[in-house]
Write an enzyme that holds these catalytic residues in place. Structure first.
Site, PDB file in Angstrom:
ATOM      1  N   GLY A  43     -17.308 -16.592 -28.974  1.00  0.00           N
ATOM      2  CA  GLY A  43     -18.142 -15.759 -29.730  1.00  0.00           C
ATOM      3  C   GLY A  43     -19.409 -16.463 -30.352  1.00  0.00           C
ATOM      4  CD  GLU A  98     -15.237 -19.224 -35.954  1.00  0.00           C
ATOM      5  OE1 GLU A  98     -15.824 -19.143 -34.807  1.00  0.00           O
ATOM      6  OE2 GLU A  98     -13.893 -19.354 -36.150  1.00  0.00           O
ATOM      7  CG  ASP A  99     -17.748 -15.506 -33.794  1.00  0.00           C
ATOM      8  OD1 ASP A  99     -16.793 -16.224 -34.477  1.00  0.00           O
ATOM      9  OD2 ASP A  99     -17.515 -15.068 -32.608  1.00  0.00           O
ATOM     10  CG  ASP A 102     -10.319 -11.361 -39.553  1.00  0.00           C
ATOM     11  OD1 ASP A 102     -10.208 -10.901 -40.472  1.00  0.00           O
ATOM     12  OD2 ASP A 102      -9.943 -10.631 -38.400  1.00  0.00           O
ATOM     13  CE  LYS A 130     -13.639  -8.180 -40.156  1.00  0.00           C
ATOM     14  NZ  LYS A 130     -12.652  -7.597 -39.236  1.00  0.00           N
ATOM     15  CG  PHE A 151     -12.524  -4.923 -34.298  1.00  0.00           C
ATOM     16  CD1 PHE A 151     -11.529  -5.884 -34.433  1.00  0.00           C
ATOM     17  CD2 PHE A 151     -13.330  -4.880 -33.141  1.00  0.00           C
ATOM     18  CE1 PHE A 151     -11.461  -7.088 -33.387  1.00  0.00           C
ATOM     19  CE2 PHE A 151     -13.194  -5.963 -32.269  1.00  0.00           C
ATOM     20  CZ  PHE A 151     -11.989  -6.766 -32.347  1.00  0.00           C
ATOM     21  CB  VAL A 152     -18.084  -6.409 -36.389  1.00  0.00           C
ATOM     22  CG1 VAL A 152     -18.103  -5.428 -37.683  1.00  0.00           C
ATOM     23  CG2 VAL A 152     -17.540  -7.729 -36.537  1.00  0.00           C
ATOM     24  CG  ASP A 158     -14.245 -10.634 -27.366  1.00  0.00           C
ATOM     25  OD1 ASP A 158     -14.266 -11.151 -28.671  1.00  0.00           O
ATOM     26  OD2 ASP A 158     -13.528 -10.452 -26.704  1.00  0.00           O
ATOM     27  NE  ARG A 164     -16.977 -12.885 -25.363  1.00  0.00           N
ATOM     28  CZ  ARG A 164     -16.224 -13.345 -26.242  1.00  0.00           C
ATOM     29  NH1 ARG A 164     -16.544 -13.377 -27.452  1.00  0.00           N
ATOM     30  NH2 ARG A 164     -15.096 -13.502 -25.894  1.00  0.00           N
TER      31      ARG A 164
HETATM   32  C1  PRP Z   1     -12.576 -14.861 -32.852  1.00  0.00           C
HETATM   33  C2  PRP Z   1     -13.826 -15.169 -33.669  1.00  0.00           C
HETATM   34  C3  PRP Z   1     -13.152 -16.243 -34.506  1.00  0.00           C
HETATM   35  C4  PRP Z   1     -11.820 -15.878 -34.741  1.00  0.00           C
HETATM   36  C5  PRP Z   1     -11.921 -15.671 -36.451  1.00  0.00           C
HETATM   37  O1  PRP Z   1     -12.393 -15.410 -31.991  1.00  0.00           O
HETATM   38  O2  PRP Z   1     -14.813 -15.592 -32.869  1.00  0.00           O
HETATM   39  O3  PRP Z   1     -13.325 -17.392 -33.883  1.00  0.00           O
HETATM   40  O4  PRP Z   1     -11.626 -14.943 -33.819  1.00  0.00           O
HETATM   41  O5  PRP Z   1     -10.610 -14.962 -36.658  1.00  0.00           O
HETATM   42  P1  PRP Z   1      -9.770 -15.684 -37.612  1.00  0.00           P
HETATM   43  O6  PRP Z   1     -10.317 -16.151 -38.987  1.00  0.00           O
HETATM   44  O7  PRP Z   1      -8.730 -14.690 -37.931  1.00  0.00           O
HETATM   45  O8  PRP Z   1      -8.952 -16.958 -37.209  1.00  0.00           O
HETATM   46  P2  PRP Z   1     -11.328 -14.959 -30.693  1.00  0.00           P
HETATM   47  O9  PRP Z   1      -9.956 -15.728 -30.809  1.00  0.00           O
HETATM   48  O10 PRP Z   1     -11.352 -13.680 -30.555  1.00  0.00           O
HETATM   49  O11 PRP Z   1     -12.219 -15.662 -29.496  1.00  0.00           O
HETATM   50  P3  PRP Z   1     -13.628 -15.584 -29.026  1.00  0.00           P
HETATM   51  O12 PRP Z   1     -14.364 -16.161 -30.142  1.00  0.00           O
HETATM   52  O13 PRP Z   1     -13.603 -16.192 -27.580  1.00  0.00           O
HETATM   53  O14 PRP Z   1     -13.791 -14.075 -29.109  1.00  0.00           O
END
Ligand code: PRP
Length: 176
Positions: A43, A98-99, A102, A130, A151-152, A158, A164
């Site tokens: 992401g 990081e994007d 959470d 978040k 949920f964004v 995604d 995305r």
């Molecule tokens: C998502 C997002 C962060 C992570 C954050 O990644 O891109 O990397 O979750 O969540 P957390 O703080 O609860 O760990 P995902 O695993 O969905 O992979 P993606 O980046 O390929 O969408």
């Protein structure tokens, strides 16, 4: 606006503007240094690219993949290292990018993983924070926006690999 999106949280212009501000701060903080940005796939790609373009430092970048969410909107609580950094980052000033943070598990795992590579300084930068959903006490050193527990999607984020490509960050209409 995409028909599955209920509300736009941040327009493309707002995102780009905030990234310019983050870039100015990073340029000032790392002046005279070389910086390695390490993005967490997948992401992070739009954010990493736009952040890189704001930097006027000697900078290199690499990517790691640590995935946990799969096809769900809820974190599984387990984070796996799927792809490691290729650059030699030992002794380097590293900024982990990081994007969204959470629960914080992904960022926490990435920090531990990069520390094992004996980096020099190690700081973190997330576009979205978040803060209310943390299971690990962690706050990124730099972040673009704090968001509520929604949920964004969009700008790299995604749901089941969709959305995305949206240029803005929005809230999904249906809580899937
Ligand atoms: C998502 C997002 C962060 C992570 C954050 O990644 O891109 O990397 O979750 O969540 P957390 O703080 O609860 O760990 P995902 O695993 O969905 O992979 P993606 O980046 O390929 O969408």
């Amino acid at each position: 606006m995409h028909t599955d999106v209920k509300e736009i949280l941040f327009t493309s212009e707002q995102i780009k503007g905030r990234i310019q501000e983050l870039g100015r701060q990073i340029n000032a903080d790392y002046r005279g240094k070389m910086l390695v940005l390490v993005g967490i796939l997948n992401g992070v790609k739009p954010f990493l690219n736009d952040l890189l373009s704001t930097l006027n430092l000697p900078v290199s970048h690499d990517l790691i993949e640590l995935s946990s969410y799969g096809q769900s909107t809820v974190s599984s609580g387990t984070v796996h290292v799927l792809k490691d950094v290729a650059l030699d980052i030992s002794g380097k000033d590293v900024l982990l990018v990081e994007d969204i943070v959470d629960t914080g598990l992904t960022l926490h795992t990435a920090i531990e993983h990069l520390r094992s590579r004996k980096t020099g300084s190690l700081k973190t930068c997330a576009l979205l924070n978040k803060q209310t959903r943390r299971s690990v006490a962690i706050t990124p050193d730099y972040y673009g926006f704090t968001i509520p527990d929604l949920f964004v999607v969009g700008y790299g984020l995604d749901y089941a690999e969709n959305y995305r490509e949206l240029p803005y960050i929005g809230v999904l209409k249906i809580n899937k």
